[in-house]
Write a protein that holds these residues in place. Structure first.
Motif, PDB file in Angstrom:
ATOM      1  N   GLU A 294      37.725  35.862  49.415  1.00  0.00           N
ATOM      2  CA  GLU A 294      38.991  36.277  48.788  1.00  0.00           C
ATOM      3  C   GLU A 294      39.483  35.384  47.785  1.00  0.00           C
ATOM      4  O   GLU A 294      40.221  35.654  46.721  1.00  0.00           O
ATOM      5  CB  GLU A 294      40.106  35.779  50.363  1.00  0.00           C
ATOM      6  N   ARG A 295      39.085  34.088  47.757  1.00  0.00           N
ATOM      7  CA  ARG A 295      39.419  33.110  46.770  1.00  0.00           C
ATOM      8  C   ARG A 295      38.887  33.769  45.213  1.00  0.00           C
ATOM      9  O   ARG A 295      39.609  33.584  44.360  1.00  0.00           O
ATOM     10  CB  ARG A 295      39.006  31.858  47.074  1.00  0.00           C
ATOM     11  N   LEU A 296      37.670  33.919  45.494  1.00  0.00           N
ATOM     12  CA  LEU A 296      36.956  34.560  44.147  1.00  0.00           C
ATOM     13  C   LEU A 296      37.533  35.953  43.692  1.00  0.00           C
ATOM     14  O   LEU A 296      37.755  36.147  42.607  1.00  0.00           O
ATOM     15  CB  LEU A 296      35.360  34.674  44.437  1.00  0.00           C
ATOM     16  N   GLY A 297      37.807  36.720  44.832  1.00  0.00           N
ATOM     17  CA  GLY A 297      38.447  38.015  44.428  1.00  0.00           C
ATOM     18  C   GLY A 297      39.680  37.977  43.648  1.00  0.00           C
ATOM     19  O   GLY A 297      39.805  38.425  42.480  1.00  0.00           O
ATOM     20  N   ARG A 298      40.579  37.014  44.163  1.00  0.00           N
ATOM     21  CA  ARG A 298      41.868  36.856  43.421  1.00  0.00           C
ATOM     22  C   ARG A 298      41.645  36.231  42.097  1.00  0.00           C
ATOM     23  O   ARG A 298      42.344  36.662  41.265  1.00  0.00           O
ATOM     24  CB  ARG A 298      42.705  36.077  44.480  1.00  0.00           C
ATOM     25  N   ALA A 299      40.536  35.340  41.934  1.00  0.00           N
ATOM     26  CA  ALA A 299      40.336  34.809  40.555  1.00  0.00           C
ATOM     27  C   ALA A 299      39.770  35.697  39.683  1.00  0.00           C
ATOM     28  O   ALA A 299      40.041  35.520  38.268  1.00  0.00           O
ATOM     29  CB  ALA A 299      39.757  33.564  40.996  1.00  0.00           C
ATOM     30  N   HIS A 340      35.786  44.894  39.708  1.00  0.00           N
ATOM     31  CA  HIS A 340      34.897  43.813  40.323  1.00  0.00           C
ATOM     32  C   HIS A 340      35.732  42.917  41.153  1.00  0.00           C
ATOM     33  O   HIS A 340      35.209  42.798  42.305  1.00  0.00           O
ATOM     34  CB  HIS A 340      34.447  42.844  39.163  1.00  0.00           C
ATOM     35  N   ARG A 341      36.855  42.776  40.787  1.00  0.00           N
ATOM     36  CA  ARG A 341      37.930  42.034  42.014  1.00  0.00           C
ATOM     37  C   ARG A 341      38.004  42.912  43.320  1.00  0.00           C
ATOM     38  O   ARG A 341      38.184  42.229  44.307  1.00  0.00           O
ATOM     39  CB  ARG A 341      39.266  41.980  41.134  1.00  0.00           C
ATOM     40  N   GLN A 342      38.299  44.138  42.779  1.00  0.00           N
ATOM     41  CA  GLN A 342      38.323  45.028  44.102  1.00  0.00           C
ATOM     42  C   GLN A 342      37.236  44.957  45.285  1.00  0.00           C
ATOM     43  O   GLN A 342      37.238  44.885  46.407  1.00  0.00           O
ATOM     44  CB  GLN A 342      38.738  46.600  43.614  1.00  0.00           C
ATOM     45  N   SER A 366      23.848  40.174  57.009  1.00  0.00           N
ATOM     46  CA  SER A 366      24.104  39.685  55.876  1.00  0.00           C
ATOM     47  C   SER A 366      23.407  40.098  54.572  1.00  0.00           C
ATOM     48  O   SER A 366      23.966  40.032  53.211  1.00  0.00           O
ATOM     49  CB  SER A 366      23.913  37.918  55.914  1.00  0.00           C
ATOM     50  N   SER A 367      22.389  40.838  54.820  1.00  0.00           N
ATOM     51  CA  SER A 367      21.721  41.396  53.594  1.00  0.00           C
ATOM     52  C   SER A 367      22.393  42.322  52.922  1.00  0.00           C
ATOM     53  O   SER A 367      22.399  42.780  51.595  1.00  0.00           O
ATOM     54  CB  SER A 367      20.390  41.849  53.835  1.00  0.00           C
ATOM     55  N   GLU A 368      23.345  43.080  53.681  1.00  0.00           N
ATOM     56  CA  GLU A 368      24.144  44.066  53.170  1.00  0.00           C
ATOM     57  C   GLU A 368      25.187  43.402  52.246  1.00  0.00           C
ATOM     58  O   GLU A 368      25.551  43.965  51.140  1.00  0.00           O
ATOM     59  CB  GLU A 368      24.669  44.747  54.385  1.00  0.00           C
ATOM     60  N   LEU A 369      25.763  42.475  52.748  1.00  0.00           N
ATOM     61  CA  LEU A 369      26.832  41.752  51.819  1.00  0.00           C
ATOM     62  C   LEU A 369      26.093  41.188  50.533  1.00  0.00           C
ATOM     63  O   LEU A 369      26.484  41.396  49.627  1.00  0.00           O
ATOM     64  CB  LEU A 369      27.404  40.371  52.675  1.00  0.00           C
ATOM     65  N   LEU A 370      24.832  40.686  50.884  1.00  0.00           N
ATOM     66  CA  LEU A 370      24.173  40.104  49.590  1.00  0.00           C
ATOM     67  C   LEU A 370      23.827  41.142  48.539  1.00  0.00           C
ATOM     68  O   LEU A 370      23.851  40.901  47.345  1.00  0.00           O
ATOM     69  CB  LEU A 370      22.694  39.402  50.027  1.00  0.00           C
ATOM     70  N   ALA A 371      23.478  42.409  48.961  1.00  0.00           N
ATOM     71  CA  ALA A 371      23.390  43.445  48.029  1.00  0.00           C
ATOM     72  C   ALA A 371      24.372  43.797  47.309  1.00  0.00           C
ATOM     73  O   ALA A 371      24.342  44.017  46.006  1.00  0.00           O
ATOM     74  CB  ALA A 371      22.793  44.722  48.907  1.00  0.00           C
ATOM     75  N   GLU A 372      25.742  43.889  47.890  1.00  0.00           N
ATOM     76  CA  GLU A 372      26.935  44.097  47.048  1.00  0.00           C
ATOM     77  C   GLU A 372      27.223  43.089  46.285  1.00  0.00           C
ATOM     78  O   GLU A 372      27.581  43.468  45.145  1.00  0.00           O
ATOM     79  CB  GLU A 372      27.942  44.251  48.106  1.00  0.00           C
ATOM     80  N   LEU A 373      27.128  41.863  46.840  1.00  0.00           N
ATOM     81  CA  LEU A 373      27.448  40.441  45.653  1.00  0.00           C
ATOM     82  C   LEU A 373      26.196  40.529  44.332  1.00  0.00           C
ATOM     83  O   LEU A 373      26.896  40.422  43.166  1.00  0.00           O
ATOM     84  CB  LEU A 373      27.165  39.208  46.516  1.00  0.00           C
ATOM     85  N   GLN A 388      31.008  34.848  34.385  1.00  0.00           N
ATOM     86  CA  GLN A 388      31.408  35.169  35.672  1.00  0.00           C
ATOM     87  C   GLN A 388      30.333  35.533  36.442  1.00  0.00           C
ATOM     88  O   GLN A 388      30.456  35.286  37.848  1.00  0.00           O
ATOM     89  CB  GLN A 388      32.385  36.419  35.208  1.00  0.00           C
ATOM     90  N   ALA A 389      29.232  36.251  35.927  1.00  0.00           N
ATOM     91  CA  ALA A 389      28.266  36.560  36.962  1.00  0.00           C
ATOM     92  C   ALA A 389      27.432  35.383  37.621  1.00  0.00           C
ATOM     93  O   ALA A 389      26.963  35.552  38.724  1.00  0.00           O
ATOM     94  CB  ALA A 389      27.234  37.519  35.980  1.00  0.00           C
ATOM     95  N   TYR A 390      27.279  34.229  36.928  1.00  0.00           N
ATOM     96  CA  TYR A 390      26.425  33.235  37.230  1.00  0.00           C
ATOM     97  C   TYR A 390      27.028  31.948  37.505  1.00  0.00           C
ATOM     98  O   TYR A 390      26.503  30.715  37.606  1.00  0.00           O
ATOM     99  CB  TYR A 390      25.407  32.960  36.081  1.00  0.00           C
ATOM    100  N   GLY A 391      28.591  32.138  37.532  1.00  0.00           N
ATOM    101  CA  GLY A 391      29.172  30.814  38.006  1.00  0.00           C
ATOM    102  C   GLY A 391      29.585  30.861  39.329  1.00  0.00           C
ATOM    103  O   GLY A 391      28.615  30.765  40.269  1.00  0.00           O
ATOM    104  N   GLU A 392      30.704  31.043  39.771  1.00  0.00           N
ATOM    105  CA  GLU A 392      31.266  30.839  41.118  1.00  0.00           C
ATOM    106  C   GLU A 392      30.512  31.802  42.007  1.00  0.00           C
ATOM    107  O   GLU A 392      30.173  31.566  43.166  1.00  0.00           O
ATOM    108  CB  GLU A 392      32.776  30.751  41.335  1.00  0.00           C
ATOM    109  N   LEU A 393      30.431  32.967  41.452  1.00  0.00           N
ATOM    110  CA  LEU A 393      29.782  34.080  42.196  1.00  0.00           C
ATOM    111  C   LEU A 393      28.494  33.380  42.745  1.00  0.00           C
ATOM    112  O   LEU A 393      28.035  34.187  43.850  1.00  0.00           O
ATOM    113  CB  LEU A 393      29.754  35.258  41.388  1.00  0.00           C
TER     114      LEU A 393
END
Length: 874
Positions: A294-299, A340-342, A366-373, A388-393
């Protein structure tokens, strides 16, 4: 007292401030008379450490007389005062350690003992390619356990944390005079809370209480600290390109837990509790991941024009619109033109659904979430938004890789005899006992956990007291019968605990390899195999020195066995916090392991008070993780392995001589007629059994008729409370004296890592021993010959350890630890005199039930204080 270890000015100021504020609270509560009594005892116990023996003896006698003159209420209050003082001193020392660690990190060079420093050392010797290859296979697996060595109540720990936060606040140079005064008022308020909070739990914690307590470490530190550890190393590798390149550092930490899974001797840990423990873990990690998404998405407000989405991102959003049009429309409306935020905001909603068991919208794993990230990361990098790709994400990706949806791998442990009884019943047919039904239920719960969270969530099953291959085969057969052929990924881990079991381990392992379920698992898991070594029972069985040598030999033999059979071995070290249970600095222990026994992987139990000492503060947790990981990396290099192997071979003769003499001395004591009964009289082991500090019973039987009935933890805890600390040093002096050649012993101390670590740990244990106070406990046993034996071995061990280390006094070469121990011991003495007063009366006087109960309460109160003062329990 001669201040031989200088106290840094900031620490001295913090301790003085907290001590003065505690004095104010005591005066407000009990008047000047209470404060005067506390101060008088404090002055006498300090004087009892005077270098002049006559003055010291006089002060010690006066301390005992003063304590004996008080009524029980005053003794209780003084004990509480010293216990509170230790809590305050501990938090001041912890904060000063944080302060020192921050000052130490200048950025000019890698911090000593850090992973970056270790990687630099490996790179210099073997080249960058080899160093990064070694890093890619690095694994550190701390396993949290609920052994009852954390004597503090959770309410006390919470009060201490609030005071610690206020102390940290005072270091802010921006505080004005008014803010400083307000800080001091709040400190007084919280110290008053600490004083008025009972130090003794009213009821024993249950297994779920222990799970929830452990979760505070995850919430407060580990979830944030681990990605920061990975990031610091990755930035060092990347240099000026930090934050713009794909990561080179893997998520190398995997958390494990026995809390809710360890049922060996604990009837309160049932299959239902195991399932609830995993539910609690999952709830914590899913909430944490949801908040981050949620935090990363908002930012992440990059729009489609500056950062066009890749096809993977467009596909995720198209799938969401098709399956959940209302939700997808809501997210799109709130974040127009920000694909990306969505995706991240949708991920937060899906994590919420996963937590709430909403199957329609939940992630399957969790592997499904990892794949999306990773899709989002690839899309950002492809659009040129590399930071943005290799920072907080990337932090979030590391968190998912480290914790999954289960947070910690829940490991089950049970005694081999329980399996044998259950299997006999199952094979016989007919009605099953509740114990056997419970054994079978555990496998069904493991299968359910795996079905929801994946095989890694609960696949390890540790067999306590593994003494034959049949003990391992029984687990596989019970699992098959419980599940009727339903799938279960099951790694059965033998636990070799006693010295005899360690020596028999290779034969048992050879037979285990022939088992069809083991062969099947090896084919599935890239030939990974795990063996656990028990430090506690081996030390209780053979003594500290012989157990150390036996464990080293077992490690070397098992490592060779694994190499012969082309196995990827992980040795699981069942280490405790106290030295009699394999305690001591973990990073130094790693570097002393047998060649080939590490191979980039280190796993150990983190028990009781050790969990909060190592992981309670983010800065200290990061330092501990760095040190162990760095040592694991170095211990896996040919240079360190060769040096260790050469030293072990060179000093094998010395080891054999020490082993024989130390074992003989230790067995000469613990195998004496009536020793168990004598031990029960000279230590508060029976009273410790009444202390509500853990869910597991202190012993397997109903009465202490032999040491085999007693668990290793209260065995160590009791000797620590009596200020004897016997489990950390007994027999070492006899072993060193048997060698006799001081030059040879000093050479071994300089060149042999195992011997160096052993002697240093023994020195620490001796420093926390007090022969004068110990004598008071030993005299209560009515066996003067056993008391004399203990005291003589203490004298001999102290003499020889000092000679071998080349020291004039204990801990001379370890300034920080020496300072802490030297300054604490007089205050611990005050509590010991109070405990001994109550203890003598309980052992020697005819008391009414009411008097005995009040004295037992005083003993239990002082137990908390001594544990806080020595910072070692079991």
């Amino acid at each position: 007292m001669d201040a031989r270890f200088e106290v840094p000015a900031p620490l001295r100021a913090d301790v003085r401030l907290l001590g003065e504020l505690l004095g104010t609270v005591l005066k407000e509560y009990g008047g000047q008379a209470l404060l005067d009594d506390v101060e008088r005892l404090r002055e006498l116990t300090i004087a009892a450490h005077d270098d002049d023996p006559e003055r010291a003896d006089h002060a010690a006698a006066a301390s005992e007389a003063l304590v004996s003159s008080w009524d029980i209420e005053r003794a209780d209050n003084v004990a509480r005062a010293f216990t509170c003082y230790f809590h305050l001193t501990n938090l001041a020392e912890e904060y000063h350690r944080v302060r020192a660690l921050r000052a130490y990190d200048t950025g000019e060079a890698p911090v000593r003992d850090s992973i970056a420093a270790a990687l630099g050392e490996v790179t210099a010797q073997y080249g960058e390619e080899e160093a990064l290859s070694l890093l890619s296979g690095l694994e550190f697996r701390p396993v949290l356990t609920a052994h009852p060595t954390e004597a503090r109540r959770r309410a006390v720990a919470s009060a201490i944390r609030r005071i610690s936060n206020l102390l940290t606040e005072r270091d802010d140079s921006r505080l004005g005079v008014t803010e400083h005064a307000e800080n001091e008022r709040r400190l007084l308020e919280q110290i008053d809370v600490l004083w008025r909070t009972s130090q003794i739990r009213v009821t024993k914690p249950g297994p779920l209480d222990e799970v929830r307590t452990a979760m505070t470490v995850f919430d407060d530190t580990l979830f944030q600290v681990l990605p920061s550890v990975y990031r610091a190393l990755d930035d060092k590798i990347a240099g000026e390109a930090a934050g713009t390149l794909p990561p080179r550092v893997p998520a190398f930490v995997r958390l494990g837990s026995w809390i809710g899974g360890d049922r060996d001797g604990n009837p309160f840990v049932t299959a239902a509790f195991t399932q609830k423990a995993m539910s609690i873990q999952a709830d914590h990690v899913l909430r944490a991941l949801e908040r981050v998404c949620e935090r990363l998405g908002r930012a992440l407000t990059v729009d489609a024009e500056t950062t066009p989405p890749g096809p993977g991102v467009r596909r995720i959003l198209a799938d969401a619109r098709a399956a959940f049009p209302d939700l997808a429309e809501d997210v799109a409306t709130r974040s127009p033109g920000e694909p990306h935020r969505q995706v991240l905001l949708l991920a937060a909603r899906k994590l919420s659904a996963t937590r709430q068991r909403d199957a329609d919208f939940a992630y399957a794993s969790s592997s499904e979430l990892l794949a999306e990230l990773r899709v989002v990361q690839g899309s950002l990098a492809g659009a040129g938004a590399r930071r943005q790709a290799y920072g907080e994400l990337q932090h979030l990706i590391w968190q998912v890789e480290t914790f999954g949806f289960h947070l910690a791998e829940l490991e089950v442990r049970q005694h081999s005899k329980v399996h044998a009884r259950a299997l006999a019943e199952v094979r016989a047919g007919g009605d099953l006992s509740p114990e056997t039904e419970e054994v079978l239920a555990v496998f069904r719960v493991m299968a359910q956990i795996q079905q929801r969270f994946g095989p890694d969530a609960a696949r390890r099953y540790i067999v306590s007291f593994t003494q034959s291959c049949d003990d391992l085969a029984a687990v596989f057969e019970l699992a098959e019968r419980a599940l009727d052929g339903r799938p279960l990924a099951l790694d059965v881990v033998p636990l070799f605990e006693t010295e005899d079991d360690l020596r028999a381990s290779i034969g048992i392992l050879d037979e285990a390899l022939a088992l069809e379920p083991v062969q099947r698992r090896l084919a599935e898991n890239d030939r990974r195999f795990e063996v656990m070594l028990g430090y506690s029972d081996s030390a209780k069985d053979a003594g500290p020195l012989s157990a150390t040598l036996a464990l080293y030999e077992a490690q070397a033999a098992i490592a060779n066995w694994a190499d012969r059979n082309s196995l990827r071995l992980t040795l699981f070290h069942g280490r405790g916090g106290a030295l009699g249970r394999g305690g001591g600095p973990a990073n130094r222990a790693v570097l002393a392991q047998a060649p080939g026994s590490v191979s980039g992987r280190f796993k150990l139990t983190e028990q009781g008070e050790v969990i909060f000492a190592r992981y309670g503060d983010p800065t200290i947790a990061r330092r501990h993780i760095e040190q162990v990981a760095a040592a694991t990396l170095l211990a896996s290099t040919p240079t360190v392995e060769k040096r260790t192997a050469n030293a072990a071979e060179k000093f094998a003769g010395i080891a054999a001589t020490m082993d024989a003499a130390a074992r003989s001395a230790y067995h000469g004591l613990v195998r004496s007629d009536g020793f168990a009964e004598w031990f029960a009289r000279v230590t508060p082991v029976e009273e410790l059994g009444q202390l509500p500090i853990g869910s597991r019973p202190a012993r397997r039987g109903l009465a202490l008729s032999s040491l085999e009935d007693l668990r290793a933890i209260p065995w160590v805890f009791a000797w620590t409370q009596a200020r004897v600390n016997l489990t950390g040093w007994y027999g070492v002096g006899a072993g060193l004296e048997a060698v006799g050649d001081l030059d040879a012993l000093r050479e071994a101390y300089a060149q042999w890592p195992l011997f160096t670590v052993t002697i240093d740990n023994v020195e620490m244990s001796l420093a926390k021993t007090d022969a004068r106070i110990a004598r008071g406990y030993l005299e209560l046993g009515g066996r003067p010959e056993l008391s004399a034996q203990v005291l003589e071995e203490h004298r001999r061990t102290t003499e020889w350890v000092l000679k071998v280390a080349g020291h004039e006094r204990l801990l001379e070469g370890r300034r920080v630890l020496g300072r802490a121990v030297e300054l604490r011991n007089p205050y611990v003495d005050a509590l010991s005199y109070l405990q001994l007063r109550a203890f003598r009366a309980l052992r020697t006087e005819n008391l009414s039930d009411g008097e005995a109960e009040r004295l037992r309460r005083l003993v239990l109160l002082t137990v908390n204080g001594v544990a806080a003062g020595l910072q070692n329990t079991g």
